[in-house]
Design a protein around this motif. Structure first.
Motif, mmCIF file in Angstrom:
data_model
loop_
_atom_site.group_PDB
_atom_site.id
_atom_site.type_symbol
_atom_site.label_atom_id
_atom_site.label_comp_id
_atom_site.label_asym_id
_atom_site.label_seq_id
_atom_site.Cartn_x
_atom_site.Cartn_y
_atom_site.Cartn_z
ATOM 1 N N GLY A 118 16.701 0.333 -7.087
ATOM 2 C CA GLY A 118 17.747 0.755 -6.159
ATOM 3 C C GLY A 118 17.407 0.460 -4.717
ATOM 4 N N ASP A 119 18.217 1.045 -3.808
ATOM 5 C CA ASP A 119 18.072 0.815 -2.372
ATOM 6 C C ASP A 119 17.594 2.090 -1.678
ATOM 7 O OD1 ASP A 119 19.713 -1.927 -1.389
ATOM 8 O OD2 ASP A 119 20.221 -1.183 -3.386
ATOM 9 N N PHE A 120 16.737 1.888 -0.654
ATOM 10 C CA PHE A 120 16.129 3.009 0.055
ATOM 11 C C PHE A 120 16.029 2.670 1.538
ATOM 12 C CE2 PHE A 120 14.463 2.676 -4.233
ATOM 13 C CZ PHE A 120 14.609 3.967 -4.722
ATOM 14 N N ILE A 121 15.804 3.696 2.339
ATOM 15 C CA ILE A 121 15.514 3.526 3.758
ATOM 16 C C ILE A 121 14.108 4.056 4.025
ATOM 17 C CG2 ILE A 121 16.113 4.185 6.122
ATOM 18 C CD1 ILE A 121 18.148 2.333 4.944
ATOM 19 N N LEU A 122 13.273 3.203 4.635
ATOM 20 C CA LEU A 122 11.962 3.631 5.107
ATOM 21 C C LEU A 122 12.079 3.905 6.602
ATOM 22 C CD1 LEU A 122 8.841 3.981 5.140
ATOM 23 C CD2 LEU A 122 8.700 1.480 5.429
ATOM 24 N N THR A 123 11.693 5.091 7.038
ATOM 25 C CA THR A 123 11.721 5.445 8.453
ATOM 26 C C THR A 123 10.321 5.772 8.928
ATOM 27 O OG1 THR A 123 13.982 6.325 8.344
ATOM 28 C CG2 THR A 123 12.614 7.067 10.171
ATOM 29 N N GLY B 147 0.813 -1.207 0.000
ATOM 30 C CA GLY B 147 0.000 0.000 0.000
ATOM 31 C C GLY B 147 0.850 1.261 0.000
ATOM 32 N N LEU B 148 1.958 1.231 0.738
ATOM 33 C CA LEU B 148 2.852 2.388 0.788
ATOM 34 C C LEU B 148 3.485 2.648 -0.573
ATOM 35 C CD1 LEU B 148 4.443 4.524 2.489
ATOM 36 C CD2 LEU B 148 6.195 2.739 2.769
ATOM 37 N N LEU B 149 4.009 1.603 -1.193
ATOM 38 C CA LEU B 149 4.733 1.782 -2.450
ATOM 39 C C LEU B 149 3.824 2.202 -3.598
ATOM 40 C CD1 LEU B 149 7.392 -1.086 -2.382
ATOM 41 C CD2 LEU B 149 7.612 1.317 -1.746
ATOM 42 N N ALA B 150 2.521 1.987 -3.444
ATOM 43 C CA ALA B 150 1.589 2.460 -4.469
ATOM 44 C C ALA B 150 1.593 3.986 -4.544
ATOM 45 C CB ALA B 150 0.180 1.959 -4.165
ATOM 46 N N LEU B 151 2.050 4.629 -3.462
ATOM 47 C CA LEU B 151 2.114 6.092 -3.436
ATOM 48 C C LEU B 151 3.365 6.627 -4.129
ATOM 49 C CD1 LEU B 151 1.140 6.655 0.319
ATOM 50 C CD2 LEU B 151 -0.379 6.742 -1.666
ATOM 51 N N TYR B 152 4.333 5.745 -4.385
ATOM 52 C CA TYR B 152 5.639 6.158 -4.910
ATOM 53 C C TYR B 152 5.883 5.565 -6.288
ATOM 54 C CZ TYR B 152 6.849 7.654 -0.151
ATOM 55 O OH TYR B 152 6.883 8.280 1.065
ATOM 56 N N ASP B 153 6.858 6.123 -6.965
ATOM 57 C CA ASP B 153 7.293 5.598 -8.261
ATOM 58 C C ASP B 153 8.747 5.153 -8.124
ATOM 59 O OD1 ASP B 153 7.487 4.928 -10.918
ATOM 60 O OD2 ASP B 153 7.868 6.976 -11.597
ATOM 61 N N ILE B 154 8.966 4.111 -7.310
ATOM 62 C CA ILE B 154 10.330 3.639 -7.073
ATOM 63 C C ILE B 154 10.492 2.148 -7.393
ATOM 64 C CG2 ILE B 154 10.944 5.417 -5.384
ATOM 65 C CD1 ILE B 154 10.346 3.429 -3.169
ATOM 66 N N THR C 238 6.537 11.404 -2.967
ATOM 67 C CA THR C 238 5.466 10.557 -3.476
ATOM 68 C C THR C 238 5.084 11.025 -4.875
ATOM 69 O OG1 THR C 238 3.779 11.996 -2.533
ATOM 70 C CG2 THR C 238 4.567 10.193 -1.139
ATOM 71 N N ARG C 239 4.215 10.292 -5.503
ATOM 72 C CA ARG C 239 3.777 10.671 -6.854
ATOM 73 C C ARG C 239 3.148 12.065 -6.880
ATOM 74 N NH1 ARG C 239 3.510 6.061 -10.246
ATOM 75 N NH2 ARG C 239 3.703 4.084 -9.093
ATOM 76 N N ASP C 240 2.559 12.475 -5.749
ATOM 77 C CA ASP C 240 1.943 13.800 -5.714
ATOM 78 C C ASP C 240 2.816 14.831 -4.998
ATOM 79 O OD1 ASP C 240 1.650 12.896 -3.130
ATOM 80 O OD2 ASP C 240 -0.539 13.110 -3.050
ATOM 81 N N GLY C 241 4.117 14.501 -4.801
ATOM 82 C CA GLY C 241 5.065 15.498 -4.326
ATOM 83 C C GLY C 241 5.266 15.612 -2.833
ATOM 84 N N ARG C 242 4.660 14.743 -2.034
ATOM 85 C CA ARG C 242 4.838 14.822 -0.583
ATOM 86 C C ARG C 242 6.152 14.172 -0.161
ATOM 87 N NH1 ARG C 242 0.013 11.684 1.658
ATOM 88 N NH2 ARG C 242 0.082 10.725 -0.415
ATOM 89 N N GLN C 243 6.805 14.758 0.853
ATOM 90 C CA GLN C 243 8.037 14.177 1.372
ATOM 91 C C GLN C 243 7.786 13.198 2.508
ATOM 92 O OE1 GLN C 243 10.626 17.554 2.330
ATOM 93 N NE2 GLN C 243 11.804 17.117 0.494
ATOM 94 N N SER C 244 6.630 13.261 3.129
ATOM 95 C CA SER C 244 6.301 12.330 4.209
ATOM 96 C C SER C 244 4.851 11.887 4.078
ATOM 97 C CB SER C 244 6.542 12.957 5.582
ATOM 98 O OG SER C 244 5.699 14.068 5.789
ATOM 99 N N VAL C 245 4.564 10.728 4.656
ATOM 100 C CA VAL C 245 3.225 10.143 4.604
ATOM 101 C C VAL C 245 2.909 9.592 5.997
ATOM 102 C CG1 VAL C 245 3.377 9.559 2.149
ATOM 103 C CG2 VAL C 245 4.133 7.902 3.856
ATOM 104 N N THR C 246 1.764 8.940 6.133
ATOM 105 C CA THR C 246 1.414 8.270 7.381
ATOM 106 C C THR C 246 1.298 6.775 7.112
ATOM 107 O OG1 THR C 246 0.195 10.203 8.190
ATOM 108 C CG2 THR C 246 -0.280 8.092 9.236
ATOM 109 N N LEU C 247 1.938 5.975 7.971
ATOM 110 C CA LEU C 247 1.909 4.528 7.839
ATOM 111 C C LEU C 247 1.718 3.924 9.221
ATOM 112 C CD1 LEU C 247 2.263 1.983 6.069
ATOM 113 C CD2 LEU C 247 4.723 2.133 6.514
#
Length: 224
Positions: A46-51, A14-21, A85-94
Motif C-alpha cells: 500500500g501507500d504511506f507517508i513518512l514524516t 534501515g527504517l523499513l526493517a523496523l516495520y512490517d509494511i 513498528t514491529r515493537d509497537g512504537r509510533q515514532s522513531v529517529t531517522l
C-alpha cells in the motif's frame, strides 16, 4: 520542494526493517507543506507517508498528535493512522530527527472550494470535534492568546520597518484581544489548522482530514 532532511535509499532500507509494511516500490519527496519533511512511500502492501519532524514540532508532543489520530480514526474520522513498528512504537529517529509513518489518504485539496465543499467540511469538522471527546491526552494551544505576546516580543520594533506605527498597532490589538477574548465557550480537541490544504475531497464529499500537528485543546470556535 519542502524537504529539509534527505533520506537515502540506504536510510529507507534501515527504517523499513523496523516495520512490517512490505517491500518499497516508490519513494519521493512531497513538495506541499512547509513545516516538516514529507515523503510518499509506496510498498507492495500500500501507500504511506513518512514524516520527519523538523524544528517546529516538539518531540514531546508526538504522543498527543499520533495518539489523537488513532483516537479519531477509531471513532470514524478518516485521517492518517500512525503505523506502529514491529515493537509497537509510533515514532522513531531517522537522520537525527523524530519520524513516523502514517497511512496515505486519497483525495484532492481544493484551492477554491465551493459552497457545497464548505458545507461538507463544516459537517466533518463538527464530527471531528465530537470524536475528540474522551481523548486522554491534552495540549495547550501554542498559537492561542498566551502565545501571541512572545511572538510580538520577538518581532520587537522591526514591525515599524514594515510601516510606521505598526508596533503600536500590534500592541494595542493584543491588549484589546486579551481584554475581550471569550473564556466561557465550549472547549475540547480542535484541529487548529483546518484550512483547504488539509481537507481532502472525493467529488463533493470530504475524503479525509490531514495534518494534525497544530491540534490542541481550545474552544471549538477557534477552528472556525
Amino acid at each position: 520542494m519542502a524537504v529539509y532532511t534527505d533520506v537515502t535509499f540506504e536510510d529507507l532500507e534501515g527504517l523499513l526493517a523496523l516495520y512490517d509494511i512490505g517491500t518499497p516500490l516508490s519513494f519521493k519527496g512531497i513538495a506541499e507543506g512547509v513545516e516538516n519533511s514529507n515523503f510518499h512511500l509506496q510498498t507492495d502492501r500500500g501507500d504511506f507517508i513518512l514524516t520527519l519532524y523538523e524544528k517546529r514540532v516538539a518531540v514531546a508532543d508526538l504522543p498527543f498528535y499520533l495518539g489523537l489520530m488513532d483516537h479519531l480514526a477509531a471513532r470514524g474520522i478518516v485521517c492518517p493512522q500512525p503505523v506502529p513498528t514491529r515493537d509497537g512504537r509510533q515514532s522513531v529517529t531517522l537522520n537525527g530527527k523524530a519520524a513516523a509513518i502514517v497511512t496515505f489518504l486519497n483525495g484532492i485539496s481544493l484551492r477554491r472550494p465551493h459552497v457545497v465543499h464548505c458545507a461538507a467540511a463544516a459537517a466533518e469538522l463538527a464530527r471531528l470535534h465530537k470524536a475528540g471527546e474522551g481523548f486522554a491526552l491534552s495540549r495547550v494551544n501554542a498559537l492561542g492568546p498566551h502565545g501571541w505576546k512572545p511572538l510580538s516580543d520577538a518581532i520587537g520594533n522591526r514591525a515599524d520597518e514594515v510601516e510606521d506605527g505598526m508596533r503600536a498597532l500590534i500592541d494595542n490589538s493584543l491588549a484589546d484581544l486579551a481584554r475581550d477574548w471569550p473564556n466561557d465557550l465550549p472547549t475540547g480537541i480542535v484541529h487548529a489548522d483546518y484550512f483547504p490544504d488539509n481537507v481532502l475531497f472525493m467529488h463533493d464529499a470530504v475524503g479525509g482530514v490531514i495534518d494534525f500537528y497544530f491540534a490542541c485543546n481550545d474552544m471549538y470556535a477557534y477552528d472556525l
